[in-house]
Design a protein around this motif. Structure first.
Motif, PDB file in Angstrom:
ATOM      1  N   LYS A   1      17.458  25.666 137.757  1.00  0.00           N
ATOM      2  CA  LYS A   1      17.679  26.567 138.880  1.00  0.00           C
ATOM      3  C   LYS A   1      17.341  27.997 138.504  1.00  0.00           C
ATOM      4  CE  LYS A   1      21.306  23.810 141.121  1.00  0.00           C
ATOM      5  NZ  LYS A   1      22.702  23.816 141.634  1.00  0.00           N
ATOM      6  N   GLU A   2      17.052  28.798 139.516  1.00  0.00           N
ATOM      7  CA  GLU A   2      16.739  30.209 139.301  1.00  0.00           C
ATOM      8  C   GLU A   2      18.002  30.963 138.896  1.00  0.00           C
ATOM      9  OE1 GLU A   2      14.368  33.562 138.992  1.00  0.00           O
ATOM     10  OE2 GLU A   2      13.782  31.473 139.337  1.00  0.00           O
ATOM     11  N   THR A   3      17.883  31.797 137.858  1.00  0.00           N
ATOM     12  CA  THR A   3      19.032  32.535 137.360  1.00  0.00           C
ATOM     13  C   THR A   3      19.225  33.821 138.162  1.00  0.00           C
ATOM     14  OG1 THR A   3      18.621  31.695 135.138  1.00  0.00           O
ATOM     15  CG2 THR A   3      20.098  33.571 135.337  1.00  0.00           C
TER      16      THR A   3
ATOM     17  N   THR B   1      14.270  39.760 134.414  1.00  0.00           N
ATOM     18  CA  THR B   1      12.920  39.260 134.674  1.00  0.00           C
ATOM     19  C   THR B   1      12.456  39.724 136.047  1.00  0.00           C
ATOM     20  OG1 THR B   1      13.848  37.192 135.549  1.00  0.00           O
ATOM     21  CG2 THR B   1      13.269  37.240 133.200  1.00  0.00           C
TER      22      THR B   1
END
Length: 346
Positions: free
Chosen positions: A199-201, A291
Protein backbone atom coordinates in the motif's frame (compact mmCIF):
# COMPACT_ATOMS: atom_id res chain seq x y z
CA UNK A 1 60.29 78.89 51.59
CA UNK A 2 59.38 76.06 49.22
CA UNK A 3 57.86 73.71 51.82
CA UNK A 4 54.35 75.28 52.11
CA UNK A 5 53.61 75.24 48.33
CA UNK A 6 54.80 71.63 48.15
CA UNK A 7 52.60 70.71 51.10
CA UNK A 8 49.66 72.49 49.53
CA UNK A 9 50.27 70.71 46.23
CA UNK A 10 50.51 67.40 48.00
CA UNK A 11 47.30 68.18 49.83
CA UNK A 12 45.55 69.09 46.57
CA UNK A 13 46.81 65.87 44.95
CA UNK A 14 45.57 63.90 47.92
CA UNK A 15 42.19 65.58 47.76
CA UNK A 16 41.95 64.99 44.02
CA UNK A 17 42.90 61.35 44.40
CA UNK A 18 40.37 60.94 47.20
CA UNK A 19 37.60 62.53 45.10
CA UNK A 20 38.50 60.33 42.14
CA UNK A 21 38.43 57.22 44.32
CA UNK A 22 35.09 58.31 45.77
CA UNK A 23 33.63 58.87 42.29
CA UNK A 24 34.98 55.53 41.10
CA UNK A 25 33.48 53.72 44.09
CA UNK A 26 30.16 55.51 43.52
CA UNK A 27 30.07 54.46 39.87
CA UNK A 28 31.04 50.92 40.80
CA UNK A 29 28.32 50.76 43.44
CA UNK A 30 25.78 52.15 40.97
CA UNK A 31 26.82 49.66 38.31
CA UNK A 32 26.76 46.79 40.76
CA UNK A 33 23.40 47.87 42.05
CA UNK A 34 21.99 48.04 38.53
CA UNK A 35 23.46 44.66 37.68
CA UNK A 36 22.25 43.12 40.92
CA UNK A 37 18.75 44.40 40.22
CA UNK A 38 18.52 42.56 36.90
CA UNK A 39 17.44 38.98 36.45
CA UNK A 40 19.74 36.42 34.78
CA UNK A 41 17.50 36.56 31.72
CA UNK A 42 17.96 40.32 31.42
CA UNK A 43 21.73 40.02 31.81
CA UNK A 44 21.81 37.32 29.13
CA UNK A 45 19.77 39.51 26.78
CA UNK A 46 22.12 42.46 27.37
CA UNK A 47 25.17 40.33 26.51
CA UNK A 48 23.44 38.78 23.52
CA UNK A 49 22.47 42.18 22.06
CA UNK A 50 26.13 43.23 22.12
CA UNK A 51 27.07 40.24 19.95
CA UNK A 52 26.42 41.40 16.39
CA UNK A 53 27.11 37.97 14.93
CA UNK A 54 24.55 36.39 17.23
CA UNK A 55 21.93 39.03 16.48
CA UNK A 56 22.37 38.66 12.72
CA UNK A 57 22.29 34.87 12.99
CA UNK A 58 19.15 35.07 15.12
CA UNK A 59 17.43 37.31 12.56
CA UNK A 60 18.34 34.87 9.77
CA UNK A 61 16.96 31.92 11.74
CA UNK A 62 13.73 33.79 12.53
CA UNK A 63 13.40 34.69 8.85
CA UNK A 64 13.73 31.04 7.80
CA UNK A 65 11.11 29.92 10.32
CA UNK A 66 8.77 32.75 9.30
CA UNK A 67 9.12 32.14 5.57
CA UNK A 68 8.56 28.40 6.09
CA UNK A 69 5.45 28.99 8.20
CA UNK A 70 4.10 31.52 5.68
CA UNK A 71 4.88 29.41 2.60
CA UNK A 72 1.17 29.10 1.63
CA UNK A 73 0.76 32.88 1.93
CA UNK A 74 3.86 33.46 -0.21
CA UNK A 75 2.52 30.98 -2.77
CA UNK A 76 -0.82 32.80 -2.87
CA UNK A 77 0.89 36.15 -3.49
CA UNK A 78 3.42 34.65 -5.89
CA UNK A 79 0.72 32.78 -7.78
CA UNK A 80 2.53 29.42 -7.79
CA UNK A 81 2.55 26.17 -5.84
CA UNK A 82 5.09 23.32 -5.54
CA UNK A 83 2.89 20.66 -7.14
CA UNK A 84 1.75 22.06 -10.51
CA UNK A 85 3.68 20.91 -13.62
CA UNK A 86 4.12 24.30 -15.23
CA UNK A 87 6.37 22.81 -17.90
CA UNK A 88 3.46 20.73 -19.17
CA UNK A 89 1.10 23.70 -19.16
CA UNK A 90 3.58 26.00 -20.92
CA UNK A 91 5.68 24.05 -23.40
CA UNK A 92 8.04 27.02 -23.88
CA UNK A 93 9.51 26.54 -20.37
CA UNK A 94 11.31 23.29 -21.31
CA UNK A 95 13.31 22.25 -24.36
CA UNK A 96 12.79 18.92 -26.16
CA UNK A 97 15.23 17.28 -23.70
CA UNK A 98 13.26 18.48 -20.66
CA UNK A 99 15.69 21.18 -19.53
CA UNK A 100 14.67 24.79 -18.82
CA UNK A 101 14.90 27.22 -21.70
CA UNK A 102 16.04 30.82 -21.67
CA UNK A 103 18.33 31.87 -18.83
CA UNK A 104 20.21 29.21 -16.80
CA UNK A 105 17.78 27.12 -14.80
CA UNK A 106 14.78 28.87 -16.35
CA UNK A 107 15.07 31.86 -14.01
CA UNK A 108 12.61 34.55 -15.12
CA UNK A 109 10.11 37.07 -13.86
CA UNK A 110 7.46 34.35 -13.65
CA UNK A 111 9.73 31.79 -11.97
CA UNK A 112 12.23 33.61 -9.77
CA UNK A 113 14.37 30.57 -8.95
CA UNK A 114 13.72 28.75 -12.20
CA UNK A 115 11.83 25.55 -12.94
CA UNK A 116 12.53 21.89 -12.32
CA UNK A 117 13.73 19.89 -15.35
CA UNK A 118 11.32 17.39 -16.96
CA UNK A 119 8.27 18.45 -14.93
CA UNK A 120 8.65 22.23 -14.82
CA UNK A 121 7.62 22.70 -11.19
CA UNK A 122 8.52 26.05 -9.64
CA UNK A 123 11.83 25.78 -7.75
CA UNK A 124 11.12 28.67 -5.37
CA UNK A 125 7.89 27.12 -4.09
CA UNK A 126 9.50 23.71 -3.82
CA UNK A 127 12.26 25.28 -1.74
CA UNK A 128 9.87 27.12 0.60
CA UNK A 129 7.66 24.09 1.11
CA UNK A 130 10.76 21.90 1.44
CA UNK A 131 12.02 24.15 4.24
CA UNK A 132 8.60 23.89 5.84
CA UNK A 133 8.67 20.08 5.68
CA UNK A 134 12.22 19.82 7.05
CA UNK A 135 11.65 22.27 9.92
CA UNK A 136 8.29 20.80 10.88
CA UNK A 137 9.96 17.41 11.13
CA UNK A 138 13.24 18.44 12.77
CA UNK A 139 11.68 20.58 15.53
CA UNK A 140 9.58 17.74 17.05
CA UNK A 141 12.54 15.38 16.69
CA UNK A 142 14.75 17.82 18.60
CA UNK A 143 12.14 18.37 21.32
CA UNK A 144 11.67 14.63 21.92
CA UNK A 145 15.43 14.01 21.87
CA UNK A 146 16.00 16.81 24.39
CA UNK A 147 13.30 15.47 26.72
CA UNK A 148 14.71 11.93 26.59
CA UNK A 149 18.27 13.11 27.11
CA UNK A 150 17.37 15.39 30.02
CA UNK A 151 15.34 12.71 31.80
CA UNK A 152 17.98 9.98 31.45
CA UNK A 153 20.83 12.35 32.28
CA UNK A 154 19.08 13.67 35.39
CA UNK A 155 18.17 10.21 36.65
CA UNK A 156 21.62 8.76 36.04
CA UNK A 157 23.52 11.70 37.50
CA UNK A 158 21.32 12.13 40.57
CA UNK A 159 20.77 8.52 41.63
CA UNK A 160 24.22 7.23 40.65
CA UNK A 161 25.20 3.64 41.46
CA UNK A 162 23.76 0.88 39.30
CA UNK A 163 21.20 3.23 37.77
CA UNK A 164 23.92 5.51 36.47
CA UNK A 165 26.02 2.51 35.37
CA UNK A 166 23.31 0.90 33.24
CA UNK A 167 22.13 4.19 31.73
CA UNK A 168 25.75 4.94 30.85
CA UNK A 169 26.21 1.53 29.20
CA UNK A 170 23.01 1.94 27.17
CA UNK A 171 24.19 5.39 26.11
CA UNK A 172 27.56 3.99 25.04
CA UNK A 173 25.82 1.26 23.05
CA UNK A 174 23.67 3.68 21.08
CA UNK A 175 26.57 6.05 20.50
CA UNK A 176 28.57 3.15 19.05
CA UNK A 177 25.91 2.38 16.44
CA UNK A 178 26.68 3.52 12.87
CA UNK A 179 23.86 6.06 12.73
CA UNK A 180 23.51 6.38 8.96
CA UNK A 181 23.44 2.64 8.34
CA UNK A 182 21.03 2.19 11.24
CA UNK A 183 18.71 4.85 9.80
CA UNK A 184 18.72 3.25 6.36
CA UNK A 185 18.06 -0.24 7.71
CA UNK A 186 15.38 0.60 10.27
CA UNK A 187 13.31 3.20 8.40
CA UNK A 188 11.57 0.64 6.12
CA UNK A 189 10.96 -1.64 9.11
CA UNK A 190 9.27 1.10 11.14
CA UNK A 191 7.18 2.19 8.14
CA UNK A 192 6.07 -1.42 7.63
CA UNK A 193 4.70 -1.46 11.19
CA UNK A 194 2.11 1.15 10.19
CA UNK A 195 1.41 0.36 6.54
CA UNK A 196 1.36 -2.86 4.56
CA UNK A 197 4.19 -3.13 1.99
CA UNK A 198 1.71 -3.28 -0.94
CA UNK A 199 0.00 0.00 0.00
CA UNK A 200 0.97 3.62 -0.49
CA UNK A 201 2.63 5.11 2.59
CA UNK A 202 0.91 8.32 3.80
CA UNK A 203 3.03 11.35 4.61
CA UNK A 204 2.10 11.31 8.30
CA UNK A 205 3.36 7.73 8.60
CA UNK A 206 6.74 8.72 7.20
CA UNK A 207 6.78 11.65 9.63
CA UNK A 208 6.04 9.36 12.59
CA UNK A 209 8.68 6.86 11.46
CA UNK A 210 11.35 9.57 11.21
CA UNK A 211 10.28 11.04 14.55
CA UNK A 212 10.66 7.65 16.25
CA UNK A 213 13.98 6.72 14.65
CA UNK A 214 15.72 10.09 14.84
CA UNK A 215 14.58 10.67 18.43
CA UNK A 216 15.72 7.15 19.29
CA UNK A 217 19.21 8.01 18.04
CA UNK A 218 19.48 11.67 19.07
CA UNK A 219 19.30 11.79 22.86
CA UNK A 220 22.77 10.45 23.84
CA UNK A 221 24.75 13.69 23.65
CA UNK A 222 22.17 15.56 25.72
CA UNK A 223 22.06 12.74 28.29
CA UNK A 224 25.83 12.79 28.80
CA UNK A 225 25.91 16.56 29.09
CA UNK A 226 23.08 16.67 31.64
CA UNK A 227 24.56 13.76 33.60
CA UNK A 228 27.93 15.46 33.99
CA UNK A 229 26.28 18.72 35.09
CA UNK A 230 24.02 16.85 37.54
CA UNK A 231 26.98 15.07 39.12
CA UNK A 232 28.53 18.42 40.02
CA UNK A 233 25.25 19.95 41.22
CA UNK A 234 24.01 17.13 43.44
CA UNK A 235 26.80 17.78 45.98
CA UNK A 236 26.00 21.49 46.30
CA UNK A 237 24.69 22.98 49.51
CA UNK A 238 21.21 23.82 48.22
CA UNK A 239 20.64 20.19 47.24
CA UNK A 240 21.80 18.99 50.66
CA UNK A 241 19.55 21.55 52.30
CA UNK A 242 16.58 20.28 50.26
CA UNK A 243 17.33 16.72 51.37
CA UNK A 244 17.57 17.74 55.03
CA UNK A 245 14.26 19.61 54.77
CA UNK A 246 12.57 16.38 53.69
CA UNK A 247 11.99 17.23 50.01
CA UNK A 248 11.24 14.25 47.80
CA UNK A 249 13.62 13.15 45.09
CA UNK A 250 11.19 14.24 42.40
CA UNK A 251 10.96 17.72 43.92
CA UNK A 252 14.74 18.00 44.13
CA UNK A 253 15.08 16.99 40.48
CA UNK A 254 12.32 19.34 39.35
CA UNK A 255 12.85 22.35 41.61
CA UNK A 256 16.54 22.31 42.53
CA UNK A 257 18.51 20.62 39.74
CA UNK A 258 16.55 21.24 36.54
CA UNK A 259 16.43 25.08 36.84
CA UNK A 260 20.23 25.08 37.11
CA UNK A 261 20.57 23.01 33.93
CA UNK A 262 18.75 25.37 31.58
CA UNK A 263 22.00 26.77 30.21
CA UNK A 264 23.56 23.54 28.87
CA UNK A 265 20.14 22.25 27.76
CA UNK A 266 19.38 25.39 25.76
CA UNK A 267 22.80 25.53 24.15
CA UNK A 268 22.85 21.83 23.28
CA UNK A 269 19.30 22.04 21.94
CA UNK A 270 20.22 24.84 19.53
CA UNK A 271 23.04 22.68 18.21
CA UNK A 272 20.86 19.57 17.88
CA UNK A 273 18.25 21.14 15.58
CA UNK A 274 20.58 21.65 12.58
CA UNK A 275 21.75 18.04 12.93
CA UNK A 276 18.13 16.89 12.90
CA UNK A 277 17.49 18.87 9.71
CA UNK A 278 20.50 17.27 8.06
CA UNK A 279 19.31 13.81 9.14
CA UNK A 280 15.83 14.41 7.69
CA UNK A 281 17.39 15.61 4.44
CA UNK A 282 19.68 12.56 4.38
CA UNK A 283 16.75 10.14 4.70
CA UNK A 284 14.93 11.84 1.83
CA UNK A 285 18.12 11.98 -0.22
CA UNK A 286 18.60 8.20 -0.06
CA UNK A 287 14.94 7.63 -0.90
CA UNK A 288 13.54 6.37 2.42
CA UNK A 289 12.31 9.65 3.87
CA UNK A 290 9.76 11.88 2.18
CA UNK A 291 8.99 10.90 -1.39
CA UNK A 292 7.14 12.41 -4.34
CA UNK A 293 5.25 14.65 -4.42
CA UNK A 294 6.11 15.94 -0.92
CA UNK A 295 8.56 18.88 -1.20
CA UNK A 296 11.67 18.35 0.88
CA UNK A 297 15.22 19.66 0.99
CA UNK A 298 16.73 16.18 0.75
CA UNK A 299 14.59 15.20 -2.21
CA UNK A 300 15.64 18.38 -4.03
CA UNK A 301 19.30 17.49 -3.47
CA UNK A 302 18.65 13.97 -4.69
CA UNK A 303 17.12 15.34 -7.88
CA UNK A 304 19.92 17.90 -8.25
CA UNK A 305 22.50 15.13 -7.98
CA UNK A 306 21.01 13.48 -11.05
CA UNK A 307 21.04 16.56 -13.27
CA UNK A 308 23.82 18.77 -11.90
CA UNK A 309 26.02 18.31 -14.98
CA UNK A 310 23.33 19.59 -17.35
CA UNK A 311 21.52 21.98 -15.03
CA UNK A 312 23.70 23.04 -12.05
CA UNK A 313 21.44 26.01 -11.24
CA UNK A 314 18.79 23.66 -9.79
CA UNK A 315 21.18 22.85 -6.92
CA UNK A 316 22.20 26.46 -6.36
CA UNK A 317 19.24 27.88 -4.42
CA UNK A 318 18.50 24.94 -2.07
CA UNK A 319 22.24 24.53 -1.44
CA UNK A 320 22.72 28.19 -0.52
CA UNK A 321 19.59 28.16 1.67
CA UNK A 322 20.71 25.10 3.64
CA UNK A 323 24.25 26.38 4.14
CA UNK A 324 23.01 29.77 5.37
CA UNK A 325 20.50 28.19 7.75
CA UNK A 326 22.89 25.61 9.25
CA UNK A 327 25.72 28.12 9.72
CA UNK A 328 23.36 30.72 11.19
CA UNK A 329 21.91 28.26 13.67
CA UNK A 330 25.36 27.12 14.78
CA UNK A 331 26.47 30.74 15.22
CA UNK A 332 23.28 31.44 17.16
CA UNK A 333 24.00 28.52 19.46
CA UNK A 334 27.52 29.79 20.15
CA UNK A 335 26.22 33.30 20.85
CA UNK A 336 23.54 32.02 23.21
CA UNK A 337 26.17 29.99 25.08
CA UNK A 338 28.44 33.04 25.43
CA UNK A 339 25.51 35.21 26.54
CA UNK A 340 24.41 32.77 29.21
CA UNK A 341 27.91 31.94 30.44
CA UNK A 342 30.51 34.55 29.35
CA UNK A 343 33.34 32.48 30.88
CA UNK A 344 32.55 29.40 28.79
CA UNK A 345 34.45 30.63 25.75
CA UNK A 346 37.60 31.58 27.66
Amino acid sequence: MTSPPQAATAGNDTTTAGESASLTEEKTDTTQGTTAGRSPGQLMWMRFKRDRTGVIAGCVVIFFFAIAALAPVVGWIYGKDPYTFYGLEDMSLLDPFGYPTGSPGGVSGDHWFGVEPDLGRDVMMQLLYGMRTSLYTAVPVTIVSVILGVLLGLVGGFFGGKTDYWIGRVTDFFMALPSQLFLISTMPVVVALFVAPDKETPVYVRFLAMLIILSFLGWMGMARLVRSATLSLREREFVEAAKVSGASRWRILRKELLPNLYTPILVQGTLMLPMAILSVAFLSYVGIGYTEPTPDWGRMFQRAGEIYQDNPVYMLFPGIAMVIFIVSFNLLGDSVRDAIDPKAGR
